[in-house]
Design a protein around this motif. Structure first.
Motif, PDB file in Angstrom:
ATOM      1  N   THR A  74       2.786  -0.935  14.071  1.00 30.48           N
ATOM      2  CA  THR A  74       1.587  -1.660  13.647  1.00 30.48           C
ATOM      3  C   THR A  74       1.297  -1.426  12.168  1.00 30.48           C
ATOM      4  OG1 THR A  74       0.660  -1.467  15.884  1.00 30.48           O
ATOM      5  CG2 THR A  74      -0.870  -1.968  14.095  1.00 30.48           C
ATOM      6  N   ILE A  75       1.296  -0.160  11.764  1.00 29.20           N
ATOM      7  CA  ILE A  75       0.987   0.172  10.367  1.00 29.20           C
ATOM      8  C   ILE A  75       2.111  -0.288   9.442  1.00 29.20           C
ATOM      9  CG2 ILE A  75       0.544   2.079   8.780  1.00 29.20           C
ATOM     10  CD1 ILE A  75      -0.709   3.602  11.098  1.00 29.20           C
ATOM     11  N   TRP A  76       3.347  -0.151   9.861  1.00 25.06           N
ATOM     12  CA  TRP A  76       4.496  -0.514   9.044  1.00 25.06           C
ATOM     13  C   TRP A  76       4.529  -2.019   8.781  1.00 25.06           C
ATOM     14  CZ3 TRP A  76       7.352   0.840   5.409  1.00 25.06           C
ATOM     15  CH2 TRP A  76       8.684   0.493   5.240  1.00 25.06           C
ATOM     16  N   ALA A  79       1.492  -2.967   6.543  1.00 19.03           N
ATOM     17  CA  ALA A  79       1.665  -2.514   5.161  1.00 19.03           C
ATOM     18  C   ALA A  79       2.660  -3.399   4.414  1.00 19.03           C
ATOM     19  CB  ALA A  79       2.124  -1.060   5.146  1.00 19.03           C
ATOM     20  N   LEU A 232      -3.240  -5.960  11.079  1.00 15.97           N
ATOM     21  CA  LEU A 232      -3.188  -4.912  12.094  1.00 15.97           C
ATOM     22  C   LEU A 232      -3.463  -5.460  13.484  1.00 15.97           C
ATOM     23  CD1 LEU A 232      -5.087  -2.006  10.274  1.00 15.97           C
ATOM     24  CD2 LEU A 232      -2.675  -2.021  10.900  1.00 15.97           C
ATOM     25  N   THR A 260       4.387  -3.575  17.889  1.00 12.67           N
ATOM     26  CA  THR A 260       3.031  -3.305  17.434  1.00 12.67           C
ATOM     27  C   THR A 260       2.114  -3.169  18.646  1.00 12.67           C
ATOM     28  OG1 THR A 260       2.414  -5.638  17.250  1.00 12.67           O
ATOM     29  CG2 THR A 260       3.445  -4.619  15.331  1.00 12.67           C
ATOM     30  N   VAL A 290      -8.005   2.943  14.155  1.00 17.81           N
ATOM     31  CA  VAL A 290      -7.265   2.756  12.905  1.00 17.81           C
ATOM     32  C   VAL A 290      -7.939   1.684  12.047  1.00 17.81           C
ATOM     33  CG1 VAL A 290      -5.089   1.926  11.935  1.00 17.81           C
ATOM     34  CG2 VAL A 290      -5.067   3.544  13.828  1.00 17.81           C
ATOM     35  N   THR A 291      -8.307   0.574  12.655  1.00 17.36           N
ATOM     36  CA  THR A 291      -8.966  -0.495  11.905  1.00 17.36           C
ATOM     37  C   THR A 291     -10.297  -0.029  11.336  1.00 17.36           C
ATOM     38  OG1 THR A 291      -7.927  -2.100  13.380  1.00 17.36           O
ATOM     39  CG2 THR A 291      -9.728  -2.882  12.016  1.00 17.36           C
ATOM     40  N   VAL A 294      -9.634   2.273   8.362  1.00 22.10           N
ATOM     41  CA  VAL A 294      -9.209   1.537   7.171  1.00 22.10           C
ATOM     42  C   VAL A 294     -10.406   0.896   6.480  1.00 22.10           C
ATOM     43  CG1 VAL A 294      -7.929  -0.496   6.403  1.00 22.10           C
ATOM     44  CG2 VAL A 294      -6.850   1.130   7.948  1.00 22.10           C
TER      45      VAL A 294
END
Length: 312
Positions: A74-76, A79, A232, A260, A290-291, A294
């Motif tokens: 998900t992050i990869w 990003a 995300l 993801t 995570v969201t 961020v």
């Protein structure tokens, strides 16, 4: 007359009270909804956080071994999408706001806003039917000529449905909202600042670099956060494009790709039952955290920059 100033209270009409109460209720509903979602996710996730592979069939050994590749993917992917979309969105916004003729700028702005209304399923179909076959020869060239670099190591995917393809699709999806925000922020740059820079002999690019970009820095950060949040949480486009293997891998061009969280929930939820449902909800809780983190980090950066600018 008394030296103390007399406070005069405005007369409250019924319409004012109704409007004030409606505004307070609308603002409170945001917090109530957010709290309700968080409570639901936490309550439903508790059984999954301590589950074992014997209790939940979708787990390999334990919950964290299952979720870490999904979190990484998900992050990869997000990003990579942000890395590709941010420079392009800033360039488009600058062209619309400071370079294009007014008539062309209005047309381009309308097209950008229209692109934001395209459903994610359409982007997924475009990624499968057009982008992946078209970009696969490029992947073969990269593996042949730049395979010594770890990100481009082979073997190359024969379908083109890689994490990089999914990131390109995500970049196209987040581009309209990021461009629209940057464009509006750049248009708010004080005209006197721009004219002062030009009067001192600066070129148009130097004026943009010294006046427009510093003024719009907080807007660029906000646009980046909104785009990252969209990337995300994107589900269908990633689920359709990405050929996932459920592993942690930094390689961009192979068929061994991490999935993801959102795509995994969409693909696994229809067949899930019992504790497996709690496991998927728990992964949704992690995506929620995570969201939220961020967005909180971005708000902190913006507030720090405002305090620094005010101090200077």
């Amino acid at each position: 007359m008394s030296s103390a100033a007399t406070t005069i209270k405005a007369k409250q009409r019924p319409g004012d009270r109704v409007f004030s109460g409606s505004a307070v209720f609308a603002g409170s509903m945001i917090l109530v909804t957010l709290a309700a979602v968080a409570i639901f996710l936490i309550v439903q996730s508790i059984p999954a956080l301590f589950a074992t592979s014997d209790e939940a069939s979708i787990l390999t050994t334990n919950f964290w071994d299952y979720v870490l590749p999904l979190l990484f993917g998900t992050i990869w992917a997000a990003a990579l999408a942000l890395l590709m979309a941010l420079p392009v969105s800033i360039g488009i916004a600058l062209f619309i706001s400071h370079y294009a003729p007014r008539r062309l700028a209005s047309v381009l702005g309308y097209i950008v806003d229209l692109l934001a209304a395209v459903p994610s399923v359409v982007f997924g179909l475009w990624g499968i039917g057009v982008l992946a076959p078209a970009i696969q020869p490029v992947y073969s060239w990269l593996v042949t000529n730049l395979g010594w670099f770890p990100l481009f190591a082979g073997p190359v995917s024969g379908t083109g449905r890689t994490i990089l393809t999914a990131a390109v699709v995500l970049a196209v999806m987040v581009l309209p909202i990021m461009t629209a925000i940057c464009r509006e922020v750049f248009l708010q740059t004080p005209v006197l600042h721009e004219e002062a820079a030009l009067a001192l002999g600066a070129t148009r690019w130097e004026m943009i670099r010294m006046s427009v970009l510093p003024f719009g820095r907080s807007g660029i950060i906000s646009a980046s956060v909104l785009g990252l949040g969209r990337a995300l949480g994107e589900t269908m486009a990633v689920a359709m494009v990405l050929s996932a293997s459920g592993v942690i891998s930094f390689q961009l061009l192979t068929s061994v790709n991490p999935s993801t969280i959102a795509a995994n929930i969409a693909l696994s939820f229809p067949e899930a039952y019992g504790l497996n449902v709690n496991v998927l909800i728990a992964t949704g809780l992690i995506l929620f955290v995570v969201t939220f983190a961020v967005n909180a980090f971005a708000r902190w950066i913006v507030s720090r920059r405002k305090e620094f600018s005010g101090a200077n």
